[in-house]
Scaffold this active site. Sequence first.
Site, PDB file in Angstrom:
ATOM      1  N   SER A  46       0.882  -1.175   0.000  1.00 23.21           N
ATOM      2  CA  SER A  46       0.000   0.000   0.000  1.00 23.21           C
ATOM      3  C   SER A  46       0.915   1.218   0.000  1.00 23.21           C
ATOM      4  O   SER A  46       1.144   1.869   0.996  1.00 23.21           O
ATOM      5  CB  SER A  46      -0.935  -0.022   1.205  1.00 23.21           C
ATOM      6  OG  SER A  46      -0.240   0.152   2.412  1.00 23.21           O
ATOM      7  N   HIS A 158      -3.469  -6.259   2.518  1.00 21.87           N
ATOM      8  CA  HIS A 158      -2.517  -7.243   3.050  1.00 21.87           C
ATOM      9  C   HIS A 158      -3.170  -8.603   3.321  1.00 21.87           C
ATOM     10  O   HIS A 158      -2.494  -9.539   3.735  1.00 21.87           O
ATOM     11  CB  HIS A 158      -1.882  -6.745   4.365  1.00 21.87           C
ATOM     12  CG  HIS A 158      -0.939  -5.595   4.158  1.00 21.87           C
ATOM     13  ND1 HIS A 158      -0.432  -4.865   5.198  1.00 21.87           N
ATOM     14  CD2 HIS A 158      -0.417  -5.048   3.034  1.00 21.87           C
ATOM     15  CE1 HIS A 158       0.365  -3.909   4.723  1.00 21.87           C
ATOM     16  NE2 HIS A 158       0.382  -4.000   3.416  1.00 21.87           N
ATOM     17  N   GLN A 166      -6.502  -1.678   7.207  1.00 21.82           N
ATOM     18  CA  GLN A 166      -5.427  -2.608   6.869  1.00 21.82           C
ATOM     19  C   GLN A 166      -4.823  -3.341   8.070  1.00 21.82           C
ATOM     20  O   GLN A 166      -4.457  -4.501   7.960  1.00 21.82           O
ATOM     21  CB  GLN A 166      -4.345  -1.798   6.148  1.00 21.82           C
ATOM     22  CG  GLN A 166      -3.179  -2.551   5.613  1.00 21.82           C
ATOM     23  CD  GLN A 166      -2.244  -1.603   4.868  1.00 21.82           C
ATOM     24  OE1 GLN A 166      -2.486  -1.249   3.734  1.00 21.82           O
ATOM     25  NE2 GLN A 166      -1.175  -1.173   5.522  1.00 21.82           N
ATOM     26  N   GLU A 167      -4.735  -2.641   9.202  1.00 20.25           N
ATOM     27  CA  GLU A 167      -3.999  -3.230  10.320  1.00 20.25           C
ATOM     28  C   GLU A 167      -4.663  -2.945  11.663  1.00 20.25           C
ATOM     29  O   GLU A 167      -5.078  -1.814  11.916  1.00 20.25           O
ATOM     30  CB  GLU A 167      -2.567  -2.661  10.368  1.00 20.25           C
ATOM     31  CG  GLU A 167      -1.834  -2.885   9.071  1.00 20.25           C
ATOM     32  CD  GLU A 167      -0.500  -2.158   8.999  1.00 20.25           C
ATOM     33  OE1 GLU A 167       0.021  -1.723  10.038  1.00 20.25           O
ATOM     34  OE2 GLU A 167       0.009  -2.028   7.875  1.00 20.25           O
ATOM     35  N   GLU A 210       1.932  -9.521   6.948  1.00 23.10           N
ATOM     36  CA  GLU A 210       2.779  -9.073   8.059  1.00 23.10           C
ATOM     37  C   GLU A 210       2.683  -9.997   9.267  1.00 23.10           C
ATOM     38  O   GLU A 210       2.997  -9.605  10.393  1.00 23.10           O
ATOM     39  CB  GLU A 210       2.433  -7.625   8.422  1.00 23.10           C
ATOM     40  CG  GLU A 210       2.713  -6.670   7.254  1.00 23.10           C
ATOM     41  CD  GLU A 210       2.487  -5.207   7.584  1.00 23.10           C
ATOM     42  OE1 GLU A 210       1.930  -4.906   8.649  1.00 23.10           O
ATOM     43  OE2 GLU A 210       2.881  -4.364   6.758  1.00 23.10           O
ATOM     44  N   ASP A 247      -4.081   0.951  11.599  1.00 24.92           N
ATOM     45  CA  ASP A 247      -3.642   1.645  10.384  1.00 24.92           C
ATOM     46  C   ASP A 247      -4.765   1.471   9.374  1.00 24.92           C
ATOM     47  O   ASP A 247      -4.974   0.375   8.854  1.00 24.92           O
ATOM     48  CB  ASP A 247      -2.337   1.036   9.838  1.00 24.92           C
ATOM     49  CG  ASP A 247      -1.895   1.725   8.538  1.00 24.92           C
ATOM     50  OD1 ASP A 247      -2.547   2.718   8.132  1.00 24.92           O
ATOM     51  OD2 ASP A 247      -0.897   1.267   7.936  1.00 24.92           O
ATOM     52  N   GLU A 288      -3.188   5.431  12.363  1.00 25.71           N
ATOM     53  CA  GLU A 288      -2.322   5.782  11.222  1.00 25.71           C
ATOM     54  C   GLU A 288      -3.141   5.943   9.950  1.00 25.71           C
ATOM     55  O   GLU A 288      -4.085   5.184   9.711  1.00 25.71           O
ATOM     56  CB  GLU A 288      -1.286   4.659  11.056  1.00 25.71           C
ATOM     57  CG  GLU A 288      -0.320   4.842   9.902  1.00 25.71           C
ATOM     58  CD  GLU A 288       0.615   3.631   9.789  1.00 25.71           C
ATOM     59  OE1 GLU A 288       0.976   3.030  10.823  1.00 25.71           O
ATOM     60  OE2 GLU A 288       0.970   3.275   8.648  1.00 25.71           O
ATOM     61  N   ASP A 315       1.581   8.177   7.368  1.00 27.79           N
ATOM     62  CA  ASP A 315       2.434   7.245   6.623  1.00 27.79           C
ATOM     63  C   ASP A 315       2.418   7.686   5.148  1.00 27.79           C
ATOM     64  O   ASP A 315       3.284   8.454   4.721  1.00 27.79           O
ATOM     65  CB  ASP A 315       1.904   5.817   6.821  1.00 27.79           C
ATOM     66  CG  ASP A 315       2.582   4.795   5.930  1.00 27.79           C
ATOM     67  OD1 ASP A 315       3.643   5.092   5.365  1.00 27.79           O
ATOM     68  OD2 ASP A 315       2.057   3.667   5.791  1.00 27.79           O
ATOM     69  N   LYS A 340       9.845   5.199   7.027  1.00 26.07           N
ATOM     70  CA  LYS A 340      10.221   4.062   6.189  1.00 26.07           C
ATOM     71  C   LYS A 340      11.319   4.565   5.261  1.00 26.07           C
ATOM     72  O   LYS A 340      11.050   5.399   4.389  1.00 26.07           O
ATOM     73  CB  LYS A 340       9.025   3.608   5.354  1.00 26.07           C
ATOM     74  CG  LYS A 340       7.871   3.031   6.169  1.00 26.07           C
ATOM     75  CD  LYS A 340       6.629   2.863   5.291  1.00 26.07           C
ATOM     76  CE  LYS A 340       5.561   2.023   5.957  1.00 26.07           C
ATOM     77  NZ  LYS A 340       4.283   2.054   5.210  1.00 26.07           N
ATOM     78  N   HIS A 368       8.694  -1.237   9.340  1.00 26.39           N
ATOM     79  CA  HIS A 368       8.989  -2.223   8.284  1.00 26.39           C
ATOM     80  C   HIS A 368       8.120  -1.934   7.052  1.00 26.39           C
ATOM     81  O   HIS A 368       7.370  -0.952   7.043  1.00 26.39           O
ATOM     82  CB  HIS A 368       8.679  -3.626   8.829  1.00 26.39           C
ATOM     83  CG  HIS A 368       7.218  -3.851   9.087  1.00 26.39           C
ATOM     84  ND1 HIS A 368       6.654  -5.096   9.215  1.00 26.39           N
ATOM     85  CD2 HIS A 368       6.178  -2.962   9.232  1.00 26.39           C
ATOM     86  CE1 HIS A 368       5.351  -4.989   9.432  1.00 26.39           C
ATOM     87  NE2 HIS A 368       5.043  -3.701   9.449  1.00 26.39           N
ATOM     88  N   ARG A 369       8.192  -2.802   6.041  1.00 30.40           N
ATOM     89  CA  ARG A 369       7.235  -2.771   4.914  1.00 30.40           C
ATOM     90  C   ARG A 369       6.544  -4.129   4.856  1.00 30.40           C
ATOM     91  O   ARG A 369       7.046  -5.123   5.394  1.00 30.40           O
ATOM     92  CB  ARG A 369       7.950  -2.528   3.574  1.00 30.40           C
ATOM     93  CG  ARG A 369       8.689  -1.233   3.422  1.00 30.40           C
ATOM     94  CD  ARG A 369       7.879   0.014   3.690  1.00 30.40           C
ATOM     95  NE  ARG A 369       6.668   0.194   2.905  1.00 30.40           N
ATOM     96  CZ  ARG A 369       6.458   1.146   1.997  1.00 30.40           C
ATOM     97  NH1 ARG A 369       7.433   2.000   1.730  1.00 30.40           N
ATOM     98  NH2 ARG A 369       5.300   1.272   1.377  1.00 30.40           N
ATOM     99  N   SER A 370       5.437  -4.192   4.154  1.00 32.50           N
ATOM    100  CA  SER A 370       4.732  -5.480   4.091  1.00 32.50           C
ATOM    101  C   SER A 370       5.566  -6.529   3.353  1.00 32.50           C
ATOM    102  O   SER A 370       5.498  -7.714   3.651  1.00 32.50           O
ATOM    103  CB  SER A 370       3.358  -5.309   3.468  1.00 32.50           C
ATOM    104  OG  SER A 370       3.446  -4.678   2.217  1.00 32.50           O
ATOM    105  N   LYS A 391       7.248  -0.408  14.452  1.00 31.55           N
ATOM    106  CA  LYS A 391       6.147  -1.187  13.884  1.00 31.55           C
ATOM    107  C   LYS A 391       6.770  -2.229  12.969  1.00 31.55           C
ATOM    108  O   LYS A 391       7.354  -1.896  11.948  1.00 31.55           O
ATOM    109  CB  LYS A 391       5.264  -0.214  13.090  1.00 31.55           C
ATOM    110  CG  LYS A 391       4.127  -0.849  12.357  1.00 31.55           C
ATOM    111  CD  LYS A 391       3.286   0.239  11.684  1.00 31.55           C
ATOM    112  CE  LYS A 391       2.520  -0.350  10.536  1.00 31.55           C
ATOM    113  NZ  LYS A 391       1.699   0.612   9.821  1.00 31.55           N
TER     114      LYS A 391
HETATM  115  P1  PGA Z   1       3.085  -1.333   2.972  1.00 32.88           P
HETATM  116  O1  PGA Z   1       2.094  -1.091   4.167  1.00 32.88           O
HETATM  117  O2  PGA Z   1       4.404  -1.700   3.472  1.00 32.88           O
HETATM  118  O3  PGA Z   1       2.376  -2.425   2.209  1.00 32.88           O
HETATM  119  O4  PGA Z   1       3.100  -0.046   2.165  1.00 32.88           O
HETATM  120  C1  PGA Z   1       2.457  -0.814   5.456  1.00 32.88           C
HETATM  121  C2  PGA Z   1       1.709   0.374   5.974  1.00 32.88           C
HETATM  122  O5  PGA Z   1       0.804   0.908   5.315  1.00 32.88           O
HETATM  123  O6  PGA Z   1       2.030   0.833   7.064  1.00 32.88           O
HETATM  124 ZN    ZN Z   2       0.482   2.576   6.849  1.00 36.03          ZN
END
Ligand code: PGA
Ligand code: ZN
Length: 469
Positions: A46, A158, A166-167, A210, A247, A288, A315, A340, A368-370, A391
Amino acid sequence: MGGEAFNIRRVRALQVIDSRGNPTIKAYVELAGGGYGWGIAPSGASRGEREAVELRDGGRKWRGKGVSRAVAIVNTIVAPRLEGVDSRRQSYIDRLLIELDGTPNKSRIGGNTTTALSIATARAAADQAGLELFQYLGGAGARRLPIPILNVINGGVHAGNDLDFQEFMIVPHGFNSFTDAIRAAVEIYGELRGLLKERYGATAVNVGDEGGFAPPMRKAEEPLQTLVQAVEKAGYEPGREVSLGIDAAASQLYRDGRYLVEGKAISREELLNIYQRLVENYPIVYLEDPFSEDDFESFKAAVEALSARTLIVGDDLLVTNPERVKEASADGAVTGLLVKVNQVGTLTEALEAIQAARDRGVAHIVSHRSGDTEDTFIADLSVATGALMIKAGAPARSERTSKYNRLLEIEDTLATPPLTLAPSYSASYAAANPWRVYLTGIYTTTVILANITTNFRCTALCSPGYFRG
Ligand code: PGA
Ligand code: ZN
């Protein structure tokens, strides 16, 4: 040790694969004195619109995602420019990469290429200096472990379920050490697995990108309720020892000025109402990307309405870009910055973004990243920069646990041998400074000012982190 020992002798790159099986670039830097470093670029799903561009080959091989062009660029164009340069001159080297690229979004040599090189350079210099990476980057003051925030229920892009956000994360902030925080997280993750299996069957504990579970849930209340139950079942007090985070990754939900949530296209005001309801009913301390990356005004509204109870973290909104961070922080659009390195492409720019946030009273969270790898650079970066949180996904799958394991190792390194009398920092500081914020009638959280090393303006959650050494 002569300065020449730090000079870069050899640079090269290799194509490897990430946790989703997609190719990515690994860079190696060798120094004249024998110091050696490497770095692997992670990759998001994302992604923010304004992120540094990943250079990929296209075509049929590796389903278009190969990075052989990026590898060739390192071996033929970048290497000759870096050879002979002092590896400790991180910002000079990063600037050189930025100039070699020459585009505003690193589309020519690739943000993946520059990220891997930037990390490899720092690691090589640390190795040559005989220092741990976090100590090389952060100096003697780098002693604070971050609070881990763990994405244990996955949705959005994800996971293959119907959760829009998403999270859904657990935030174990009420502990005296990183080790205890991870232990609580692991216990809660285990309880969560049991609850989900019981309610939704065995397929509900399959995991997303993740490492979080991806149960067949739909409404945001379902994961939040289940998480509160898992926290309680593990024997912890929601809101006091362990809180929750979301998130929303709302850029993914945004279409033509409206947000697609639970099958309906709702307005930004309606979405803010949803967050308000959730924050009132659950111990949420971290939120987030509640709105799309272009919806600055709604972020401001979220800060106004919710920041007494929860961090509002950018983000996709900020993409670790120092200029975006300055603008959003000064405007009151965020109280937290997600960091990131590969969003911006170099360590130097990421550090500038952190500094810009810190100058304006905005906390930072290293992420991190996914699509991630065995590279644990972010663990060291979080300690080096005194991040409030890290995270790094669920306590499952090695590309996630490697970050937590590195932090366990750092905590241990700082604690042994005990060079200083380290009283239980949290206990003594909390005794001097605690007060309670009433989140709802049910949940309370202890809020502790953490103005020791930083200038963070405390919102609902402000923990001292875990000092060691
Ligand atoms: P991504 O997502 O690493 O797939 O971009 C992580 C996030 O949105 O925090
Ligand atoms: Zn995010």
